[in-house]
Design a protein around this motif. Structure first.
Motif, short mmCIF file in Angstrom:
data_model
loop_
_atom_site.label_atom_id
_atom_site.label_comp_id
_atom_site.label_asym_id
_atom_site.label_seq_id
_atom_site.Cartn_x
_atom_site.Cartn_y
_atom_site.Cartn_z
N LYS A 180 40.82 33.88 48.29
CA LYS A 180 39.59 33.80 49.08
C LYS A 180 38.41 34.45 48.34
CE LYS A 180 42.14 32.02 52.29
NZ LYS A 180 42.34 30.57 52.24
N GLN A 181 38.53 35.73 48.00
CA GLN A 181 37.52 36.34 47.15
C GLN A 181 37.76 35.83 45.72
OE1 GLN A 181 35.15 38.83 48.23
NE2 GLN A 181 35.77 38.21 50.28
N TRP A 182 36.71 35.65 44.95
CA TRP A 182 36.83 34.92 43.70
C TRP A 182 37.01 35.79 42.46
CZ3 TRP A 182 32.44 30.71 44.30
CH2 TRP A 182 32.72 29.96 45.45
N LEU A 183 36.92 37.11 42.61
CA LEU A 183 36.94 37.99 41.43
C LEU A 183 38.13 37.74 40.51
CD1 LEU A 183 35.55 40.90 40.34
CD2 LEU A 183 37.86 41.60 40.93
N LEU A 184 39.32 37.64 41.10
CA LEU A 184 40.52 37.49 40.26
C LEU A 184 40.51 36.17 39.49
CD1 LEU A 184 43.35 38.94 42.55
CD2 LEU A 184 42.10 40.09 40.70
N GLY A 185 40.24 35.10 40.20
CA GLY A 185 40.28 33.78 39.57
C GLY A 185 39.18 33.53 38.56
N LYS A 186 38.18 34.41 38.56
CA LYS A 186 37.04 34.27 37.65
C LYS A 186 37.07 35.27 36.52
CE LYS A 186 34.40 31.21 40.03
NZ LYS A 186 33.74 30.02 39.44
N SER A 187 38.01 36.20 36.54
CA SER A 187 37.91 37.36 35.63
C SER A 187 39.07 37.50 34.66
CB SER A 187 37.77 38.66 36.44
OG SER A 187 36.54 38.70 37.10
N PHE A 188 39.82 36.43 34.41
CA PHE A 188 40.86 36.54 33.39
C PHE A 188 40.22 36.93 32.05
CE2 PHE A 188 44.27 33.37 35.15
CZ PHE A 188 44.30 34.06 36.35
N ASP A 189 40.98 37.60 31.22
CA ASP A 189 40.48 37.97 29.89
C ASP A 189 39.94 36.72 29.19
OD1 ASP A 189 41.54 40.45 30.49
OD2 ASP A 189 43.29 40.23 29.19
N THR A 190 38.81 36.86 28.54
CA THR A 190 38.11 35.81 27.75
C THR A 190 37.47 34.73 28.61
OG1 THR A 190 39.97 34.24 27.39
CG2 THR A 190 39.81 36.10 25.86
#
Ligand code: MG
Length: 293
Positions: A180-190
């Motif tokens: 739901k919150q997007w931080l994880l899906g947007k913040s992978f390394d590189t």
């Protein structure tokens, strides 16, 4: 003025790119400042420093290795979701649907961790399939904040914009949706290619430029910033409501239609894919996606 961060003779440096794109004038910044990349120039100019006084030798662009203009932002990159009319329509049935058109009533704002940033030419690392199998590209115009401030009014934003660059807001769609919150899906390394440099605000017409993205030379995205749902003054006004923006903050303004998720069936990225983004008036940002061993 185009301002780049790069490695020259094994040292991180900042310089001004010549109009022909063939050479750079090195800036002789105080010790330690070059490490911050273009952020150091933002601070210098916000404090009315004399940039020309720091001009050094001119070197060939072919003798440097470009880095992201702001290699490690001071804090998260602020990003805007679903901010082009046509892109909102292509994703209308996917996430955070809040009316029939898919267009948000308020800007959708999330962030990417600073450690996601990589340069033009750097590889984007695909995660193992067990982590995500739905990696997508998003070509975006990004604003670099100059003078900081809070509760900035739309009519005053020109006093607060230092310049513009390109980012690829790389996204793991399955992870984005799941949490739901997007931080994880947007913040992978590189996952935040940025560059190739920053163009100063006085030399760029952000309200009317073209944003294009190719995957392996196939044109996928072709948008105009005049089609933004929330324009840049409105975005800065919203993002500074109750939050003090600081020099060097980065706001990615959203992506046009044509992301992989918008196709039926979706067309996600795989190892070996090359994603090239061009924004008229800035330049080209290209990165290859590679698998992890
Ligand atoms: Mg985006």
């Amino acid at each position: 003025m185009k301002i780049a961060t790069f490695v020259f003779k094994d040292q991180r440096r900042v310089g001004i790119v010549a109009n022909d794109g063939e050479s750079l004038t090195l800036l002789e910044l105080p010790a330690g400042e070059s490490h911050r990349g273009v952020s150091a120039v933002v601070d210098l100019m916000v404090n009315n420093g004399d940039l020309e006084a720091s001009f050094g030798e001119t070197v060939s662009l072919s003798d440097v290795r470009l880095l992201a203009p702001i290699p490690r932002p001071a804090r998260n990159i602020i990003c805007v979701g679903r901010n082009y009319h046509e892109h909102a329509r292509e994703l209308a049935d996917s996430v955070f649907k809040d009316n029939d058109s898919g267009e948000p009533r308020w800007p959708i704002v999330f962030s990417k961790l600073p450690e996601t940033v990589i340069a033009h030419g750097d590889p984007v690392m695909l995660p193992p399939a067990s982590v995500s199998s739905q990696i997508d590209y998003e070509a975006e115009l990004a604003v670099i904040i100059g003078k900081g401030g809070s509760n900035i009014q739309p009519e005053d934003v020109k006093d607060h914009i230092f310049g513009y660059t390109i980012v690829n807001d790389v996204t793991a769609r399955d992870v984005q949706m799941r949490h739901k919150q997007w931080l994880l899906g947007k913040s992978f390394d590189t996952f935040c290619p940025m560059g190739p440099w920053v163009v100063s605000a006085d030399e760029f017409v952000a309200e009317d430029t073209r944003v294009r993205c190719w995957v392996n030379d196939e044109l996928r995205q072709d948008g105009l910033t005049r089609d933004l749902i929330f324009d840049i003054p409105t975005l800065i006004a919203h993002c500074s409501r109750g939050i003090t923006l600081i020099p060097g903050d980065i706001i990615a303004t959203g992506t046009p239609a044509g992301v992989g998720m918008g196709f039926d069936p979706p067309r996600f990225l795989k190892a070996g894919d090359r994603v090239r983004i061009e924004i008229d008036g800035i330049g080209t940002l290209e990165n290859t996606f590679v698998g992890k061993d």
